[in-house]
Scaffold this motif. Structure first.
Motif, short mmCIF file in Angstrom:
data_model
loop_
_atom_site.label_atom_id
_atom_site.label_comp_id
_atom_site.label_asym_id
_atom_site.label_seq_id
_atom_site.Cartn_x
_atom_site.Cartn_y
_atom_site.Cartn_z
N VAL A 92 -16.21 12.89 -21.11
CA VAL A 92 -16.36 14.34 -21.21
C VAL A 92 -17.77 14.67 -20.76
O VAL A 92 -18.70 13.92 -21.02
CB VAL A 92 -16.09 14.86 -22.63
CG1 VAL A 92 -14.64 14.65 -23.01
CG2 VAL A 92 -17.00 14.18 -23.64
N PRO A 93 -17.95 15.79 -20.06
CA PRO A 93 -19.28 16.10 -19.51
C PRO A 93 -20.37 16.16 -20.58
O PRO A 93 -21.48 15.73 -20.35
CB PRO A 93 -19.08 17.45 -18.83
CG PRO A 93 -17.63 17.53 -18.54
CD PRO A 93 -16.96 16.77 -19.64
N SER B 27 -38.78 17.53 -15.36
CA SER B 27 -39.47 18.48 -16.23
C SER B 27 -38.56 19.45 -16.98
O SER B 27 -38.84 19.78 -18.11
CB SER B 27 -40.51 19.27 -15.43
OG SER B 27 -39.87 20.03 -14.43
N ASN B 28 -37.49 19.92 -16.44
CA ASN B 28 -36.67 20.88 -17.15
C ASN B 28 -35.50 20.23 -17.89
O ASN B 28 -34.63 20.94 -18.41
CB ASN B 28 -36.16 21.96 -16.19
CG ASN B 28 -35.21 21.40 -15.16
OD1 ASN B 28 -35.28 20.21 -14.82
ND2 ASN B 28 -34.31 22.22 -14.65
N HIS B 29 -35.49 18.92 -17.97
CA HIS B 29 -34.42 18.23 -18.67
C HIS B 29 -34.73 18.18 -20.17
O HIS B 29 -35.89 18.12 -20.58
CB HIS B 29 -34.23 16.82 -18.12
CG HIS B 29 -33.63 16.81 -16.76
ND1 HIS B 29 -33.24 15.64 -16.14
CD2 HIS B 29 -33.34 17.81 -15.89
CE1 HIS B 29 -32.73 15.92 -14.96
NE2 HIS B 29 -32.80 17.23 -14.78
N SER B 94 -32.68 10.98 -17.78
CA SER B 94 -32.69 12.32 -18.36
C SER B 94 -31.59 13.15 -17.71
O SER B 94 -31.10 12.80 -16.63
CB SER B 94 -34.06 12.99 -18.19
OG SER B 94 -34.33 13.28 -16.82
N ARG B 95 -31.19 14.20 -18.40
CA ARG B 95 -30.19 15.06 -17.81
C ARG B 95 -30.50 16.51 -18.11
O ARG B 95 -31.15 16.82 -19.12
CB ARG B 95 -28.79 14.70 -18.29
CG ARG B 95 -28.40 15.10 -19.69
CD ARG B 95 -26.89 15.11 -19.81
NE ARG B 95 -26.40 15.33 -21.14
CZ ARG B 95 -26.18 16.54 -21.68
NH1 ARG B 95 -26.42 17.63 -20.99
NH2 ARG B 95 -25.68 16.64 -22.89
N PRO B 96 -30.02 17.39 -17.23
CA PRO B 96 -30.29 18.81 -17.42
C PRO B 96 -29.45 19.37 -18.57
O PRO B 96 -28.44 18.77 -18.96
CB PRO B 96 -29.90 19.44 -16.08
CG PRO B 96 -28.93 18.48 -15.48
CD PRO B 96 -29.31 17.12 -15.97
N GLY B 99 -24.61 22.33 -16.45
CA GLY B 99 -24.09 21.83 -15.18
C GLY B 99 -23.21 20.62 -15.37
O GLY B 99 -22.45 20.55 -16.33
N ALA B 100 -23.32 19.67 -14.46
CA ALA B 100 -22.43 18.51 -14.46
C ALA B 100 -22.84 17.45 -15.46
O ALA B 100 -22.12 16.48 -15.65
CB ALA B 100 -22.39 17.89 -13.06
N TYR B 101 -23.96 17.64 -16.11
CA TYR B 101 -24.45 16.68 -17.09
C TYR B 101 -24.66 15.30 -16.53
O TYR B 101 -24.58 14.31 -17.25
CB TYR B 101 -23.50 16.62 -18.30
CG TYR B 101 -23.33 17.95 -19.00
CD1 TYR B 101 -22.16 18.69 -18.84
CD2 TYR B 101 -24.32 18.47 -19.81
CE1 TYR B 101 -21.99 19.90 -19.46
CE2 TYR B 101 -24.16 19.68 -20.45
CZ TYR B 101 -22.99 20.39 -20.27
OH TYR B 101 -22.83 21.60 -20.90
N GLU B 102 -24.92 15.22 -15.23
CA GLU B 102 -25.19 13.90 -14.68
C GLU B 102 -26.57 13.44 -15.14
O GLU B 102 -27.46 14.26 -15.37
CB GLU B 102 -25.13 13.93 -13.14
CG GLU B 102 -26.22 14.73 -12.45
CD GLU B 102 -25.87 16.19 -12.29
OE1 GLU B 102 -25.00 16.70 -13.03
OE2 GLU B 102 -26.47 16.83 -11.41
N GLN B 103 -26.71 12.14 -15.27
CA GLN B 103 -27.98 11.57 -15.71
C GLN B 103 -28.74 11.03 -14.51
O GLN B 103 -28.17 10.43 -13.61
CB GLN B 103 -27.74 10.47 -16.74
CG GLN B 103 -27.14 11.00 -18.04
CD GLN B 103 -26.91 9.94 -19.08
OE1 GLN B 103 -27.50 8.87 -19.05
NE2 GLN B 103 -26.06 10.26 -20.04
#
Lengths: 110, 114
Positions: A92-93, B27-29, B94-96, B99-103
């Protein structure tokens, strides 16, 4: 997170398309398919993700079957620099950790 | 393009010594992670950190490990008393917040315990 199955290794000729398959038959409705790769002990690199529609970005295309039980990552014109281990991860995202399997070791050959 | 940075790239230490591995996330994560990879093995999750507290940790992350965000930019992993089996590559990610929550992963610190 759903379990994924990937081939251990694959070869591809430079300049040809690399098609990397992933099975995720237990995927649930709110889980996305994410692809990462790791080039020789560097940090894993995000490639692409999708829910059910096919996706394309500057790095790759992701084809997800209609029943969502499998997917294929496509590198359209593989180069030697694409030699890496490719990981298919279903989650899950909003989920926190990434759970890495063994992945597929892709060797791009001249 | 912003990226996650880690220092040092290679750390050699003696068994029983304390080590601190440093990371500067994007920086914005707002979500931060540590993973490790023992040579020839899978990448393993250690800990996730959000809003100045641990949000999840693995069985590997025992009392010998701690994490801290001492200021607005750094994120550290401390191993209090290193063991030979702590030798590994340690990756920060880190991730934002949306959005897509990609790391996004850093290049890693290779820790060698002798």
């Amino acid at each position: 997170d759903a379990k994924t199955t990937q081939p251990t290794s694959m070869d591809c000729a430079e300049g040809r398309a690399a098609n990397l398959p992933c099975n995720h038959s237990t995927i649930s409705g709110n889980e996305y398919v994410y692809w990462y790769r790791q080039i020789h002990s560097q940090g894993p690199q995000y490639i692409i993700h999708g829910l059910k529609n096919n996706e394309t970005n500057e790095m790759a295309s992701l084809i997800i079957t209609e029943d969502r039980k499998s997917s294929t990552l496509i590198l359209p014109h593989a180069t030697l620099r694409d030699t890496a281990v490719y990981y298919c991860i279903v989650r899950v995202p909003q989920g926190g950790k990434l759970i890495f399997g063994q992945g597929t070791e892709l060797s791009v050959k001249p | 393009e912003p990226e996650v940075t880690q220092t040092p790239s290679h750390q050699v230490t003696q068994m029983g010594q304390e080590v601190i591995l440093r990371c500067v996330p994007i920086s914005n994560h707002l979500y931060f992670y540590w993973y490790r990879q023992i040579l020839g093995q899978k990448v393993e999750f250690l800990v996730s950190f959000y809003n100045n507290e641990i949000s999840e940790k693995s069985e590997i992350f025992d009392d010998q490990f701690s994490v801290e965000r001492p200021d607005g930019s750094n994120f550290t992993l401390k191993i209090r008393s290193t063991k030979l089996e702590d030798s590994a590559m340690y990756f920060c990610a880190s991730r934002p917040p949306q959005g897509a929550y990609e790391q996004y992963f850093g290049p890693g610190t290779r820790l060698t315990v002798t």
